[in-house]
Design a protein around this motif. Structure first.
Motif, mmCIF file in Angstrom:
data_model
loop_
_atom_site.group_PDB
_atom_site.id
_atom_site.type_symbol
_atom_site.label_atom_id
_atom_site.label_comp_id
_atom_site.label_asym_id
_atom_site.label_seq_id
_atom_site.Cartn_x
_atom_site.Cartn_y
_atom_site.Cartn_z
ATOM 1 N N THR A 1 -22.059 3.794 5.498
ATOM 2 C CA THR A 1 -22.984 2.636 5.745
ATOM 3 C C THR A 1 -22.850 1.957 4.444
ATOM 4 N N CYS A 2 -22.843 0.624 4.528
ATOM 5 C CA CYS A 2 -22.872 -0.377 3.159
ATOM 6 C C CYS A 2 -24.516 -0.625 3.014
ATOM 7 N N PRO A 3 -25.073 -0.227 1.719
ATOM 8 C CA PRO A 3 -26.422 -0.430 1.574
ATOM 9 C C PRO A 3 -26.467 -1.660 0.702
ATOM 10 N N SER A 4 -25.672 -2.740 0.707
ATOM 11 C CA SER A 4 -25.756 -3.778 -0.254
ATOM 12 C C SER A 4 -25.916 -5.104 0.478
ATOM 13 N N PHE A 5 -25.482 -5.370 1.528
ATOM 14 C CA PHE A 5 -25.605 -6.846 2.250
ATOM 15 C C PHE A 5 -26.239 -6.779 3.359
ATOM 16 N N ARG A 6 -25.871 -6.352 4.501
ATOM 17 C CA ARG A 6 -26.110 -6.198 5.993
ATOM 18 C C ARG A 6 -27.497 -5.596 5.756
ATOM 19 N N TYR A 7 -27.707 -4.686 5.071
ATOM 20 C CA TYR A 7 -28.784 -3.748 5.046
ATOM 21 C C TYR A 7 -29.288 -3.930 3.620
ATOM 22 N N HIS A 8 -30.617 -3.783 3.426
ATOM 23 C CA HIS A 8 -31.260 -3.587 2.102
ATOM 24 C C HIS A 8 -31.431 -2.138 1.598
ATOM 25 N N PRO A 9 -31.067 -1.743 0.368
ATOM 26 C CA PRO A 9 -31.148 -0.236 0.139
ATOM 27 C C PRO A 9 -32.344 0.677 0.512
ATOM 28 N N ALA A 10 -33.220 -0.280 0.334
ATOM 29 C CA ALA A 10 -34.646 0.423 0.496
ATOM 30 C C ALA A 10 -35.051 0.759 1.901
ATOM 31 N N VAL A 11 -34.190 -0.178 2.904
ATOM 32 C CA VAL A 11 -34.303 0.014 4.441
ATOM 33 C C VAL A 11 -33.342 1.322 4.897
ATOM 34 N N VAL A 12 -32.358 1.217 3.994
ATOM 35 C CA VAL A 12 -31.204 2.298 4.338
ATOM 36 C C VAL A 12 -31.938 3.855 3.953
ATOM 37 N N ALA A 13 -32.538 3.914 2.872
ATOM 38 C CA ALA A 13 -33.374 5.107 2.407
ATOM 39 C C ALA A 13 -34.240 5.634 3.471
ATOM 40 N N GLN A 14 -35.049 4.511 4.090
ATOM 41 C CA GLN A 14 -36.022 4.776 4.928
ATOM 42 C C GLN A 14 -35.482 5.419 6.193
ATOM 43 N N LYS A 15 -34.331 4.825 6.870
ATOM 44 C CA LYS A 15 -33.427 5.250 7.896
ATOM 45 C C LYS A 15 -32.894 6.649 7.713
ATOM 46 N N ALA A 16 -32.273 7.003 6.536
ATOM 47 C CA ALA A 16 -31.746 8.126 6.341
ATOM 48 C C ALA A 16 -32.875 9.295 6.135
ATOM 49 N N ALA A 17 -34.094 9.083 5.651
ATOM 50 C CA ALA A 17 -34.980 10.166 5.679
ATOM 51 C C ALA A 17 -35.567 10.280 7.149
ATOM 52 N N THR A 18 -35.774 9.331 7.784
ATOM 53 C CA THR A 18 -36.076 9.500 9.172
ATOM 54 C C THR A 18 -34.950 10.345 10.106
ATOM 55 N N LEU A 19 -33.676 10.067 9.799
ATOM 56 C CA LEU A 19 -32.636 10.830 10.593
ATOM 57 C C LEU A 19 -32.801 12.044 10.004
ATOM 58 N N GLN A 20 -32.843 12.472 8.858
ATOM 59 C CA GLN A 20 -32.958 13.729 8.461
ATOM 60 C C GLN A 20 -34.042 14.762 9.058
ATOM 61 N N LEU A 21 -35.091 14.016 9.208
ATOM 62 C CA LEU A 21 -36.445 14.433 9.927
ATOM 63 C C LEU A 21 -36.039 14.644 11.541
ATOM 64 N N LEU A 22 -35.494 13.880 11.876
ATOM 65 C CA LEU A 22 -35.147 13.972 13.453
ATOM 66 C C LEU A 22 -34.307 14.877 13.821
ATOM 67 N N SER A 23 -33.225 15.267 13.054
ATOM 68 C CA SER A 23 -32.096 16.057 13.067
ATOM 69 C C SER A 23 -32.421 17.505 12.472
#
Length: 322
Positions: free
Chosen positions: A73-95
């Motif tokens: 994942t690129c956290p620099s352009f298409r996504y904002h890094p704060a949103v990437v962090a939220q997505k990753a934390a949520t995936l860690q909880l789901l998995s």
């Protein structure tokens, strides 16, 4: 022992198929899985590009054991890094602790849809490093306010933060990215079996951390059919990162690869059903110091046959031959 992974290649299959494939990969016995995160396929012939994070959420619920990961994942352009962090934390909880966040500085192919313009690599690395620092700060917990050169974050916080911190990996291709990865990553990611990348990662603080590679393969009992499919869908792979990161559209990759021959592809990608060729490709990563290698089976409609063969032939050969 090198761990062997399965790739959910979002460029070559739809979202429901991708989830079905990783469920089967778990049953077959792959050690981990990775997922590409694209907005476009590399070539029109691949034909797909669903939203990777929705696929990962579904995969987290459909599987129970196999680790999941973005590659990358690129956290620099298409996504904002704060949103990437939220997505990753949520995936860690789901998995339930099975997710790893793989990050990279991106390709124009995917990022131009939101980037506006595509800056030179030195700028992209600067933007990327700032983005990674924001993600790491959010993983630490608490409120994060950041006013940097490229990003502003105003009192952000991850309200659903897993007990187990999300491991963060960085894709590398040269000295600059290795230096960033050595300082900020929990593991290294690369698509080339280069010992110099591993050494540079180690020299910058990465010693003892996992190193994850990726190998495209094209299984088919008809080797000629495998070569044709690899050429049709994966001839872009040999262009190298310096080219692949710059082109903005699948049609650009069509033009850039118009003189690539099927035999050129089969020289670099194992094709057919001889497991020794597949083992040799993975061994090149093991000899370069990689600890994990994810395989990419080329062809979205060939995954079931490939997974059956992997269970019976390929995985035993890899585990005996490495």
């Amino acid at each position: 022992m090198v761990r062997i992974g399965y790739t959910m290649m979002t460029e070559q299959a739809g979202p429901r198929d991708l989830v079905e494939h990783v469920v089967r990969a778990e049953d077959v016995g792959f050690d981990f899985s990775v997922t590409s995160d694209h907005y476009f396929p590399w070539l029109r012939s691949q034909g797909h590009s669903p939203y990777a994070w929705s696929v990962l959420g579904a995969a987290a619920q459909a599987t129970s054991r196999i680790p999941l990961m973005t590659y990358v994942t690129c956290p620099s352009f298409r996504y904002h890094p704060a949103v990437v962090a939220q997505k990753a934390a949520t995936l860690q909880l789901l998995s339930e602790g099975r997710f790893r966040l793989g990050l990279g500085s991106g390709e124009n192919l995917n990022e131009h849809v939101a980037a506006g313009s595509w800056p030179p690599i030195d700028v992209r690395h600067e933007v990327f490093e700032e983005a990674v620092c924001i993600i790491r700060a959010l993983f630490d917990g608490g409120h994060v306010t950041h006013h940097g050169t490229h990003f502003d974050v105003d009192s952000a916080r991850l309200w659903d933060l897993p007990d187990e911190r999300v491991p963060l990996g960085i894709a590398v291709s040269g000295a600059q990215s290795c230096a960033i990865a050595g300082r900020l990553a929990d593991f290294l990611i690369a698509t080339e079996p280069r010992a110099d990348l591993v050494a540079a990662f180690d020299q910058n603080g990465g010693e003892g951390k996992p190193r994850i590679g990726q190998v495209p393969v094209c299984y088919d009992t008809d080797r000629d059919a495998a070569v044709r499919r690899a050429h049709e869908q994966f001839r872009w792979f040999g262009c190298g990162w310096k080219v692949n990161a710059e082109l903005a559209h699948p049609d650009s990759f069509e033009s850039a690869t118009r003189f690539v021959r099927p035999e050129d592809v089969s020289d670099s990608i194992p094709c057919g059903d001889d497991p020794d060729r597949f083992v040799a490709a993975v061994r090149s990563f093991a000899e370069a110091g990689f600890t994990e290698v994810a395989l990419v089976q080329i062809g979205g409609d060939t995954q079931h046959a490939y997974l059956d063969w992997s269970q019976k032939t390929l995985l035993p050969a890899l585990r005996n031959g490495l």
